[in-house]
Each structure stands twice: as C-alpha cells, then as structure tokens.
Design a protein around this motif. Sequence first.
Motif, PDB file in Angstrom:
ATOM      1  N   THR A 102      -6.764  -3.406   4.785  1.00 54.82           N
ATOM      2  CA  THR A 102      -5.661  -4.017   5.398  1.00 54.82           C
ATOM      3  C   THR A 102      -6.078  -4.921   6.632  1.00 54.82           C
ATOM      4  O   THR A 102      -5.467  -6.087   6.497  1.00 54.82           O
ATOM      5  CB  THR A 102      -4.656  -2.838   5.785  1.00 54.82           C
ATOM      6  OG1 THR A 102      -4.077  -1.883   4.743  1.00 54.82           O
ATOM      7  CG2 THR A 102      -3.197  -3.430   6.627  1.00 54.82           C
ATOM      8  N   VAL A 114       0.937  -1.203  -0.050  1.00 51.84           N
ATOM      9  CA  VAL A 114       0.124   0.079   0.160  1.00 51.84           C
ATOM     10  C   VAL A 114       0.935   1.101   0.063  1.00 51.84           C
ATOM     11  O   VAL A 114       1.818   1.307   0.671  1.00 51.84           O
ATOM     12  CB  VAL A 114      -1.049   0.121   1.099  1.00 51.84           C
ATOM     13  CG1 VAL A 114      -1.784  -1.184   1.108  1.00 51.84           C
ATOM     14  CG2 VAL A 114      -0.315   0.096   2.513  1.00 51.84           C
ATOM     15  N   LEU A 128       1.178  -8.107   8.825  1.00 50.52           N
ATOM     16  CA  LEU A 128       1.473  -6.653   8.547  1.00 50.52           C
ATOM     17  C   LEU A 128       2.907  -6.330   8.653  1.00 50.52           C
ATOM     18  O   LEU A 128       3.423  -6.774   9.794  1.00 50.52           O
ATOM     19  CB  LEU A 128       0.550  -6.054   9.434  1.00 50.52           C
ATOM     20  CG  LEU A 128       0.579  -4.309   9.154  1.00 50.52           C
ATOM     21  CD1 LEU A 128       0.212  -3.896   7.977  1.00 50.52           C
ATOM     22  CD2 LEU A 128      -0.072  -3.738  10.082  1.00 50.52           C
ATOM     23  N   LYS A 133      -3.046   4.127   6.551  1.00 53.58           N
ATOM     24  CA  LYS A 133      -3.116   2.765   5.410  1.00 53.58           C
ATOM     25  C   LYS A 133      -2.830   1.600   6.099  1.00 53.58           C
ATOM     26  O   LYS A 133      -3.290   0.603   5.649  1.00 53.58           O
ATOM     27  CB  LYS A 133      -2.187   3.280   4.438  1.00 53.58           C
ATOM     28  CG  LYS A 133      -2.584   4.489   3.583  1.00 53.58           C
ATOM     29  CD  LYS A 133      -1.724   4.411   2.298  1.00 53.58           C
ATOM     30  CE  LYS A 133      -0.300   4.352   2.371  1.00 53.58           C
ATOM     31  NZ  LYS A 133       0.543   5.365   3.057  1.00 53.58           N
ATOM     32  N   SER A 134      -2.051   1.366   7.280  1.00 52.13           N
ATOM     33  CA  SER A 134      -1.660   0.277   8.055  1.00 52.13           C
ATOM     34  C   SER A 134      -2.750  -0.301   8.749  1.00 52.13           C
ATOM     35  O   SER A 134      -2.501  -1.396   9.395  1.00 52.13           O
ATOM     36  CB  SER A 134      -0.443   0.693   8.804  1.00 52.13           C
ATOM     37  OG  SER A 134      -0.719   1.584   9.798  1.00 52.13           O
ATOM     38  N   PHE A 157       3.242  -1.896   4.189  1.00 54.50           N
ATOM     39  CA  PHE A 157       3.333  -0.417   4.250  1.00 54.50           C
ATOM     40  C   PHE A 157       4.482   0.137   4.348  1.00 54.50           C
ATOM     41  O   PHE A 157       5.545  -0.433   5.103  1.00 54.50           O
ATOM     42  CB  PHE A 157       2.160   0.129   5.207  1.00 54.50           C
ATOM     43  CG  PHE A 157       2.387   0.142   6.817  1.00 54.50           C
ATOM     44  CD1 PHE A 157       2.319  -1.047   7.520  1.00 54.50           C
ATOM     45  CD2 PHE A 157       3.018   1.254   7.466  1.00 54.50           C
ATOM     46  CE1 PHE A 157       3.015  -1.013   8.896  1.00 54.50           C
ATOM     47  CE2 PHE A 157       3.363   1.360   8.635  1.00 54.50           C
ATOM     48  CZ  PHE A 157       3.386   0.051   9.549  1.00 54.50           C
ATOM     49  N   VAL A 186       0.554  -7.755   3.925  1.00 51.11           N
ATOM     50  CA  VAL A 186       0.275  -6.349   3.503  1.00 51.11           C
ATOM     51  C   VAL A 186       1.586  -5.626   3.971  1.00 51.11           C
ATOM     52  O   VAL A 186       2.083  -5.683   5.285  1.00 51.11           O
ATOM     53  CB  VAL A 186      -0.740  -5.766   4.302  1.00 51.11           C
ATOM     54  CG1 VAL A 186      -1.258  -4.271   3.863  1.00 51.11           C
ATOM     55  CG2 VAL A 186      -2.235  -6.719   4.011  1.00 51.11           C
TER      56      VAL A 186
END
Length: 528
Positions: free
Chosen positions: A312, A291, A415, A394-395, A324, A322
């Motif tokens: 996310t 992202v 993440l 965004k995270s 970031f 994901v």
Amino acid sequence: MSASPGPVSPLTIRMHTSDNVAIVANTGGLPAGTALPGGPTLRDRVPQGHKVALQDMAAGAPVLRYGIPIGHAAQAIAAGSWVHERLLRMPAARSLQGLPMPGDGITTPPTALPPLLGHSFQGYRNADGSVGTRNILAITQTVQCVAGVTDFAVQRIKAELLPRYPNVDDVVSLEHSYGCGVAIDAPDAVVPIRTLRNISLNPNFGGEVMVVSLGCEKLQPERLMPPGSWALHDERQAQPEALDVVCLQADDHVGFMSMVDSILRQAEPHLQRLNARQRETVPASELVVGVQCGGSDAFSGVTANPAVGFCTDLLVRAGASVMFSETTEVRDGIAQLTARAATTEVARRLVEEMAWYDNYLQRGSVDRSANTTPGNKAGGLSNIVEKAMGSIVKSGTAAITGVLAPGDKLTTRGLTYAATPASDFICGTLQLAAGMNLHVFTTGRGTPYGLAAVPVIKVATRTDLARRWHDLMDLNAGRIADGDATIESMGWELFHLMLEVASGRQKTWAEHWKLHNALVLFNPAPVT
Ligand code: CA
C-alpha cells in the motif's frame, strides 16, 4: 517482529516489544512441555496461530498484542499458558470523543513518503481519464426480475457474438437483488442506488452503459442513471444520447426470444467500440486498488496484511489510489486512523463514518463484536480488537487523504478509507462502485472469493493453506512466518504481481477458473 529460526524448532511471533503474548507459528501447533527459546515452557498444548503467555499475568492485567490491550485477563494467567478467548475480557469500544486530531497541538500526521517513479502497466485508457485493467461489456439491470432473461442473453452473447470481438475479455450481467419491493424514498436507499450506478461506470467497462429494465419496477432507468451521470464518451458529452435501455415489458416484444434478440442487437455496438480499444502504457499511478481480508486467522495480521500494508505504501508513493475498508474491523483502531488523517476534515469524516456504523449496529441490537466468526476464533483471533489490529495494517503507514461513504465514487488519489461493511462480498461490491480496477484479498482460513468485473489477487497468510489451495492462492505470504521471506520482499513481490495482472499478462487463479461471487448491495434501508 522477531521469529526464531529453524523448520522444526518452536517458532513464535511477537509483534511488538511490549507484547506479553506471542503466537505459535508451527504447523499443527506445539505440545505442552515445549521450551520456547528465551521464553517459558508451555503449560498447555497451543494450536497454530494461537497465543501463549510470555509472562505471568494477574487477573485484570492487560493482554498486549501489537503493543495495545486486546483484552484483560479474566483470571490469573501463568507464563506458558494458552491464552484463548475465554481467558480474555474484551475492552469497550474506544469513545469517538477526544480522539487524536490533526491540529490539536499533539498529533502530527505522517510526513509524505518519498515518490516512487518509473513503474507502469498496460491498461485501457477511458474517455473520462480512468484506466481499465480488463475490457468487459457490463449489462446493468434495474431490478432482480430481469436477471434470468439477461443471463440467458449473456450466454448467447458469449457463444455467438464474443468470438467476433477478440479484444473484449468478457460479458458480465450486473445481477443484484435490489430494484423493487424496497422503500426507495427512504434516506438510506441512496446507498444501494448510487452503488449500482457507480458499478456500471467502473473503469473496466470502458464507459459503455447498457441497461435491461422490466418496466414497472420502482428503480426506473432514469432514476438509476440520470442524464449526465453516465455519458463517458467524448463524442457523447457534447450531445448526450438517450440511455441505451432494453425494456422487457415494451409493447413491441412478442415472446421471450424478442427480448433476448433485442439485448443481443443492442449489445453489438458496445462490443464494436470495446473491441477497437488497445492497451497502452500507463503509469502505476492509474491503479485503483481495493484491499480486503476475509476468512482471517492470527497470521493475517502477521504475514499477509503487513505485506499488503508495505505494498500500500509503495502504491501511494507511486501516486496510485488505494482503498481500505471494513468498518467493524477498523473501529477499534480509530485513534490510529484519526492520528494518520492528513487534515482535520479527513479525521472528522472518519469519525462520522464510524458513528454512522455504530448507530447502524445499535439499530440491530448488536455491536462490533458481532463481526468475528467461529473460523476466526479457531484460527487464533480471540475477539474483534485483536482482529482489527491485524486488519488495519493493510493500510500501511501513509497519511489518510480521503474518506468515502458507501457506494460513492473515488475521485482522489492516495490512501482513502472507503467505508463499507467487512462482509467480503459487500465490501468488494462497494469497492467496485468506488472505481477499483484491481483487488487484493488476504485469507488465512481460505476462501475461493472472486469478482467477475475486476481481477482479485488472493494472498495466503500461511504456507499450509498456500500448499493445499495451490491453484486458488496467487501469493504465499506464509513464507514470512517460515523465515523464507520478509514483509518488505513480499510487499515488493505483490507490487510487481499487481502490475503483471493489471497489464493482463498474468491471470489470477480466480480468473483462470472463472470463479466469481455475486454482487451484494449494501441496503441499510427497509424493504417492503
Ligand atoms: Ca472482509
């Protein structure tokens, strides 16, 4: 977040109950004299995306957005005033000492989110277990010198060979500016070299590795792709073959066409193997999503980025990976990040990457504030602190379970903070190296950004941008500010769109127009 309803009435957005500013959401902004429902009357004209003071502030008082001080009032500010960047003094960067850490007795990492099962997409399973969302032949280059010849050959491959291999989506040349004229033994040279190596191994390239080399360059093929680093086929792992290299300076080449014909001849077995692959149903956990945001405005942190953050969380719940990134855009939120680290080791690695970047900026006599652009400020983002608070959302909310150094390959799910510069094309290049198979990119000012190797889903922060750039933007998160959608509904919409795009059933606008940016390597080492 609260948004007052009605398409023509004043629309302001306040992110946190303790905030003493809100941003104006109306297209075109609001004129002086406008009475805000339940708030002050505007003393100044306030442009769209810019901040209005909700109460009187004394000189030196903290200006709060997202519940944190994005600066201090440079002078007394009356309620109803336009709070522009000249009225704000930026706080110093948070010290990297004394941060909240897991196990410090105060900090509790986020609890695991409930699993999300039953979502899948159609992908290309690779021999190393990774999954591609596209089926592409990539031609790696050791050095920029060969770019023209490789590009010439790629045009011929597309015209003459590709029609015979309909299952192959594309042929891309991995052109870059590295490989010679550089201090290749400098400690930081490891960053561009491993980036190039790992991009060649991106899941969308199916494990096929083919290299075009000049011959005399510093970055020799064996240094770029050492034995054992690239053999991804089951049948090759038992007895690795020699690296497939076309060397332009080889004695047997007489004339330019000999070089081009060699590239075409050697590309053909790779195309045959790629063409034999079929998409199969794989769980959503096989997504590796990067992202990013670029061309940000004050709506980035209000509409698109929170929707991406919700998505996310959905991806993490589905067991996907994901990433970031964008170090200068999270530096001011480091305390939030270490507090979300799953382990002390993850928190320590986060601090290490921030400290490395602080030092890197210091070498160039700048700091994190060098990040913001004229467009960011025109769009309402006064400084890097405000931009960072909008970027970091965004995270999502999940625990951070991994930290990746620039150019390294991702090996864990969940993440991950993948440390990269915030520069759009450098961040995208590094996320490609990490193994990204799908990219999500939010923009408020607008950018036609795209990548040749991986689909890029672009999310607009404002309806006005989505309307004008209707054939460049894939999703309009501006509907959240308009009151036509919620962060949650937009997050789910993005999640479903991702599965469609990953499956190849839907193309992004950037793919439709074949728009893509250059690979731009992060080279912190000297050139010679
Ligand atoms: Ca960026």
